[in-house]
Design a protein around this motif. Structure first.
Motif, PDB file in Angstrom:
ATOM      1  N   SER A 163       0.744  -1.267  -0.047  1.00  0.00           N
ATOM      2  CA  SER A 163       0.067   0.187   0.026  1.00  0.00           C
ATOM      3  C   SER A 163       0.805   1.378  -0.003  1.00  0.00           C
ATOM      4  O   SER A 163       0.270   2.342   0.010  1.00  0.00           O
ATOM      5  N   PHE A 164       1.938   1.037   0.212  1.00  0.00           N
ATOM      6  CA  PHE A 164       3.033   2.321  -0.063  1.00  0.00           C
ATOM      7  C   PHE A 164       3.290   2.541  -1.504  1.00  0.00           C
ATOM      8  O   PHE A 164       4.038   1.742  -2.277  1.00  0.00           O
ATOM      9  N   ILE A 165       2.566   3.532  -2.132  1.00  0.00           N
ATOM     10  CA  ILE A 165       2.651   3.582  -3.590  1.00  0.00           C
ATOM     11  C   ILE A 165       3.972   4.448  -3.962  1.00  0.00           C
ATOM     12  O   ILE A 165       4.401   5.265  -3.469  1.00  0.00           O
ATOM     13  N   THR A 194       6.277  16.349   6.883  1.00  0.00           N
ATOM     14  CA  THR A 194       4.827  15.743   7.079  1.00  0.00           C
ATOM     15  C   THR A 194       4.269  15.328   6.023  1.00  0.00           C
ATOM     16  O   THR A 194       4.462  15.864   4.866  1.00  0.00           O
ATOM     17  N   GLY A 195       3.493  14.250   6.043  1.00  0.00           N
ATOM     18  CA  GLY A 195       2.555  13.808   5.160  1.00  0.00           C
ATOM     19  C   GLY A 195       3.320  12.867   3.879  1.00  0.00           C
ATOM     20  O   GLY A 195       3.022  12.269   3.016  1.00  0.00           O
ATOM     21  N   THR A 196       4.887  12.514   4.322  1.00  0.00           N
ATOM     22  CA  THR A 196       5.638  11.452   3.654  1.00  0.00           C
ATOM     23  C   THR A 196       5.073  10.168   3.812  1.00  0.00           C
ATOM     24  O   THR A 196       5.692   9.126   3.026  1.00  0.00           O
ATOM     25  N   GLY A 197       4.564   9.593   4.693  1.00  0.00           N
ATOM     26  CA  GLY A 197       3.828   8.269   4.894  1.00  0.00           C
ATOM     27  C   GLY A 197       4.697   7.463   6.036  1.00  0.00           C
ATOM     28  O   GLY A 197       4.727   6.435   5.732  1.00  0.00           O
ATOM     29  N   LYS A 198       4.995   8.274   7.078  1.00  0.00           N
ATOM     30  CA  LYS A 198       5.702   7.755   7.965  1.00  0.00           C
ATOM     31  C   LYS A 198       5.046   6.749   8.755  1.00  0.00           C
ATOM     32  O   LYS A 198       5.328   5.546   9.174  1.00  0.00           O
ATOM     33  N   GLU A 199       3.744   7.133   9.079  1.00  0.00           N
ATOM     34  CA  GLU A 199       2.816   6.140   9.759  1.00  0.00           C
ATOM     35  C   GLU A 199       2.417   5.001   9.060  1.00  0.00           C
ATOM     36  O   GLU A 199       2.268   3.802   9.425  1.00  0.00           O
ATOM     37  N   LEU A 200       2.376   5.161   7.798  1.00  0.00           N
ATOM     38  CA  LEU A 200       1.804   4.220   6.768  1.00  0.00           C
ATOM     39  C   LEU A 200       2.829   2.937   6.747  1.00  0.00           C
ATOM     40  O   LEU A 200       2.786   1.809   6.834  1.00  0.00           O
ATOM     41  N   GLU A 265       5.968  11.281  16.411  1.00  0.00           N
ATOM     42  CA  GLU A 265       6.266  12.714  16.824  1.00  0.00           C
ATOM     43  C   GLU A 265       7.384  12.721  18.012  1.00  0.00           C
ATOM     44  O   GLU A 265       7.109  13.362  18.907  1.00  0.00           O
ATOM     45  N   ARG A 339      10.289  12.732  -5.609  1.00  0.00           N
ATOM     46  CA  ARG A 339       9.905  11.476  -6.206  1.00  0.00           C
ATOM     47  C   ARG A 339       8.711  11.987  -6.993  1.00  0.00           C
ATOM     48  O   ARG A 339       7.681  11.199  -7.149  1.00  0.00           O
ATOM     49  N   LEU A 346       0.367   7.967  -7.601  1.00  0.00           N
ATOM     50  CA  LEU A 346      -0.064   8.289  -6.393  1.00  0.00           C
ATOM     51  C   LEU A 346      -1.523   8.740  -6.385  1.00  0.00           C
ATOM     52  O   LEU A 346      -2.525   8.345  -5.575  1.00  0.00           O
ATOM     53  N   VAL A 382       2.115  13.888   0.511  1.00  0.00           N
ATOM     54  CA  VAL A 382       1.175  13.038  -0.045  1.00  0.00           C
ATOM     55  C   VAL A 382      -0.289  13.387   0.734  1.00  0.00           C
ATOM     56  O   VAL A 382      -1.295  12.956   0.003  1.00  0.00           O
ATOM     57  N   ARG A 383      -0.311  13.706   1.921  1.00  0.00           N
ATOM     58  CA  ARG A 383      -1.414  14.260   2.601  1.00  0.00           C
ATOM     59  C   ARG A 383      -2.137  15.257   1.871  1.00  0.00           C
ATOM     60  O   ARG A 383      -3.233  15.446   1.706  1.00  0.00           O
ATOM     61  N   LYS A 475      -3.996  19.742   9.741  1.00  0.00           N
ATOM     62  CA  LYS A 475      -3.386  18.439   9.302  1.00  0.00           C
ATOM     63  C   LYS A 475      -4.330  17.744   8.386  1.00  0.00           C
ATOM     64  O   LYS A 475      -3.925  17.495   7.514  1.00  0.00           O
TER      65      LYS A 475
HETATM   66  N1  LIG Z   1       3.518   6.301  -0.482  1.00  0.00           N
HETATM   67  C1  LIG Z   1       2.233   6.300  -0.347  1.00  0.00           C
HETATM   68  N2  LIG Z   1       1.280   5.797  -0.739  1.00  0.00           N
HETATM   69  C2  LIG Z   1      -0.005   5.620  -0.466  1.00  0.00           C
HETATM   70  N3  LIG Z   1      -0.342   6.844   0.155  1.00  0.00           N
HETATM   71  C3  LIG Z   1       0.401   7.409   1.049  1.00  0.00           C
HETATM   72  C4  LIG Z   1       1.943   7.264   0.952  1.00  0.00           C
HETATM   73  N4  LIG Z   1       2.539   8.028   1.755  1.00  0.00           N
HETATM   74  C5  LIG Z   1       1.472   8.519   2.203  1.00  0.00           C
HETATM   75  N5  LIG Z   1       0.301   8.215   2.168  1.00  0.00           N
HETATM   76  C6  LIG Z   1      -0.882   8.719   2.620  1.00  0.00           C
HETATM   77  O1  LIG Z   1      -0.783  10.186   2.911  1.00  0.00           O
HETATM   78  C7  LIG Z   1      -1.354  10.389   4.169  1.00  0.00           C
HETATM   79  C8  LIG Z   1      -0.104  10.620   5.226  1.00  0.00           C
HETATM   80  O2  LIG Z   1       0.521   9.869   5.422  1.00  0.00           O
HETATM   81  P1  LIG Z   1       1.061   9.402   6.889  1.00  0.00           P
HETATM   82  O3  LIG Z   1       0.187   9.945   7.668  1.00  0.00           O
HETATM   83  O4  LIG Z   1       1.711   8.249   6.926  1.00  0.00           O
HETATM   84  O5  LIG Z   1       2.104  10.559   7.281  1.00  0.00           O
HETATM   85  P2  LIG Z   1       3.152  10.944   8.140  1.00  0.00           P
HETATM   86  O6  LIG Z   1       4.456  10.868   7.421  1.00  0.00           O
HETATM   87  O7  LIG Z   1       3.009  10.209   9.119  1.00  0.00           O
HETATM   88  O8  LIG Z   1       2.774  12.539   8.284  1.00  0.00           O
HETATM   89  P3  LIG Z   1       3.086  13.529   9.710  1.00  0.00           P
HETATM   90  O9  LIG Z   1       4.481  13.814  10.231  1.00  0.00           O
HETATM   91  O10 LIG Z   1       2.289  14.801   9.401  1.00  0.00           O
HETATM   92  O11 LIG Z   1       2.243  12.614  10.906  1.00  0.00           O
HETATM   93  C9  LIG Z   1      -2.026   8.997   4.491  1.00  0.00           C
HETATM   94  O12 LIG Z   1      -3.451   9.308   4.202  1.00  0.00           O
HETATM   95  C10 LIG Z   1      -1.318   8.036   3.697  1.00  0.00           C
HETATM   96  O13 LIG Z   1      -2.205   6.980   3.498  1.00  0.00           O
END
Ligand SMILES: Nc1ncnc2c1ncn2[C@@H]1O[C@H](COP(=O)(O)OP(=O)(O)OP(=O)(O)O)[C@@H](O)[C@H]1O
Ligand SMILES: [Mg+2]
Length: 479
Positions: A163-165, A194-200, A265, A339, A346, A382-383, A475
């Motif tokens: 799911s990490f696209i 922020t929003g780069t997908g760390k949590e994902l 965080e 990227r 995406l 990505v967010r 956010k």
């Molecule tokens: N590579 C990816 N492929 C698909 N969806 C992604 C990808 N990266 C991020 N997203 C989507 O973007 C949104 C933000 O991702 P996520 O919460 O993982 O970011 P984060 O790095 O934890 O941000 P923050 O630092 O603000 O908490 C989510 O909806 C996530 O599903």
């Protein structure tokens, strides 16, 4: 002094007699009895006990007696009784021979030292003799199993690496590192804007690890008020507080036992708690608040931050030893602008999930739209892309989104000179303007206080709680 008829005079003799009578009573009543010595070896069984031997896998008494009790009676707690010196008066014992109601009593010598234990089978086939009780027990056990299963299911992660696209070289490298991290079990540090997908990615690493079936527990250090963080992490012992906390509460470390603890965080962690966290990470043990009992856990930690930890270390706002402890397997997530080749894939993926969620047909991007999106800086990554696509889809019914559909949404300098003075570019919907002013003010305040949320809240004249709430909303809306 005259003694009651038939009973001897001295108390010693009475006790001995009583003991013998009790023993005889129980040995007649019980379905079987056994004695084990201080070392936990079976030293004697009575005649009645012999009927259980075949079901336990023994033909001859000689093969049974003399062996350590847990080798011959699976699930027995006799050794526990010897070690604790405390009886277990009524218990259910289940093993390959069936389910039994049993009683276990420690035996002591003159000096009071435990020299062994007596075990009795009070009822065999309790399922017939104790039907109502056993039925209730079975129902409770089943409910418990189901609740546990549901909880585990709920805590299981929803995302995998698939799911990490993205297929840009930067993303392929991130995925390679994540796969290695999943296999290793070491502490992982996820770095990126922020929003780069760390949590994902944290979810995906857990899902790909040996702990996938165990809980994934998150703590967002920026969202929990500082005063509650310690109890959130380590829990509260029963009786430590009055009121709601009277019964005690498990902390996230305990909940994550056997699984993964995601510390989101991490750069926002107060210094005072950093030392405690370091100890918990190193020793895999901690003490709940108001308790001096050490709890051992087996927890894998994944930490994430969008802040520059090394800088925080230099400023003495983050402990250097904790930094090194966390920085075992750092993974840096690229910003979307680094990227941009992944933008199309995406967007396609996000438009699909938007379509599923809204129940509307899936939109496409015109080449002009794709070009406009690719030219943008994407500070929210990505967010932000997701939010921009969502807004565009809301504002138009066009099946194919064009550059014009994004013109009003993408922030930044006006893309085209204004031809008609009567409609200045700055005239935008009021809610959008207010949100922008709010975001800018909060960002400036955070920048001015170098990320310190308490000081930033003070600067803005709002409470810390309000700041957190606004941050969470921004956010969500981030665009
Ligand atoms: N590579 C990816 N492929 C698909 N969806 C992604 C990808 N990266 C991020 N997203 C989507 O973007 C949104 C933000 O991702 P996520 O919460 O993982 O970011 P984060 O790095 O934890 O941000 P923050 O630092 O603000 O908490 C989510 O909806 C996530 O599903
Ligand atoms: Mg996050």
């Amino acid at each position: 002094m005259t003694a009651p008829a038939g009973l001897p005079l001295e108390s010693d003799a009475i006790v001995k007699l009583a003991a013998r009578s009790m023993f005889e009573l129980f040995s007649n009543l019980a379905q079987g009895m056994m004695l084990v010595d201080r070392a936990g070896r079976v030293v004697w069984i009575n005649e009645a006990y012999k009927k259980f031997l075949p079901a336990l896998g023994f033909d001859r008494v000689e093969d049974f007696v003399g062996r350590p009790v847990e080798e011959v009676v699976p699930n027995t707690l006799m050794r526990h009784v010897i070690e604790s010196g405390k009886p277990i008066l009524v218990d259910l014992l289940s093993n390959k021979a069936g389910t039994f109601v049993v009683s276990r009593i420690p035996l002591r010598d003159e000096a009071g030292e435990v020299i062994g234990a007596l075990g009795m089978v009070l009822f065999d086939h309790p399922e017939t003799t104790l039907q109502p009780l056993i039925a209730k027990f079975a129902t409770l056990q089943r409910d418990l199993d189901e609740a546990r299963k549901a909880l585990a299911q709920q805590r299981r992660t929803k995302y995998t690496l698939a799911s990490f696209i993205g297929s840009s070289p930067a993303v392929l490298e991130v995925k390679r590192q994540a796969r290695r991290a999943a296999q290793s079990g070491a502490t992982v540090l996820l770095l990126g804007e922020t929003g780069t997908g760390k949590e994902l990615l944290a979810h995906a690493i857990h899902a790909g690890s040996a702990r996938a079936e165990r809980p994934f527990i998150s703590v967002n250090l920026a969202a929990v008020p500082e005063t509650l963080l310690e109890s959130e992490f380590f829990g509260v012992a029963p009786g430590a507080y009055t009121g709601a906390e009277r019964k005690g509460r498990d902390g996230k470390f305990r909940l994550a036992d056997g699984g993964t603890l995601f510390l989101d965080e991490i750069g926002d962690m107060p210094l005072a708690l950093q030392a405690k966290l370091l100890r918990a990470l190193q020793e895999q043990e901690f003490e709940p608040l108001g308790s001096n009992k050490v709890i051992k856990v087996d927890v894998r930690v994944i930490a994430a931050t969008s802040r520059d930890l090394r800088k925080l270390v230099a400023e003495e706002r983050f402990r250097e030893d904790l930094y090194y402890r966390l920085n075992v397997l750092p993974i840096r997530l690229p910003a979307l602008r680094e990227r941009i080749a992944d933008l199309e894939a995406l967007a396609e993926n996000l438009l699909e999930s938007i379509a599923i969620r809204t129940g509307m047909p899936q939109r496409e991007l015109a080449p002009s739209a794709l070009a406009a999106l690719a030219a943008y800086r994407w500070p929210g990554n990505v967010r932000e892309l997701r939010n921009v696509l969502e807004q565009a889809a809301m504002l138009t019914d066009n099946q194919r989104l064009s550059e014009a559909d994004f013109a009003a949404i993408l922030p930044g300098p006006p893309t085209a000179p204004v031809e008609d003075d009567s409609a200045p570019q700055s005239l935008r919907p009021l809610p959008q303007l207010i949100a922008e002013i709010e975001r800018n003010s909060i960002e400036s305040a955070l920048a001015a206080t170098r990320g310190n949320k308490a000081s930033a809240a003070k600067l803005l004249g709002i409470s810390r709680a309000t700041l957190y709430e606004r941050l969470a909303t921004l956010k969500r809306l981030s665009a």
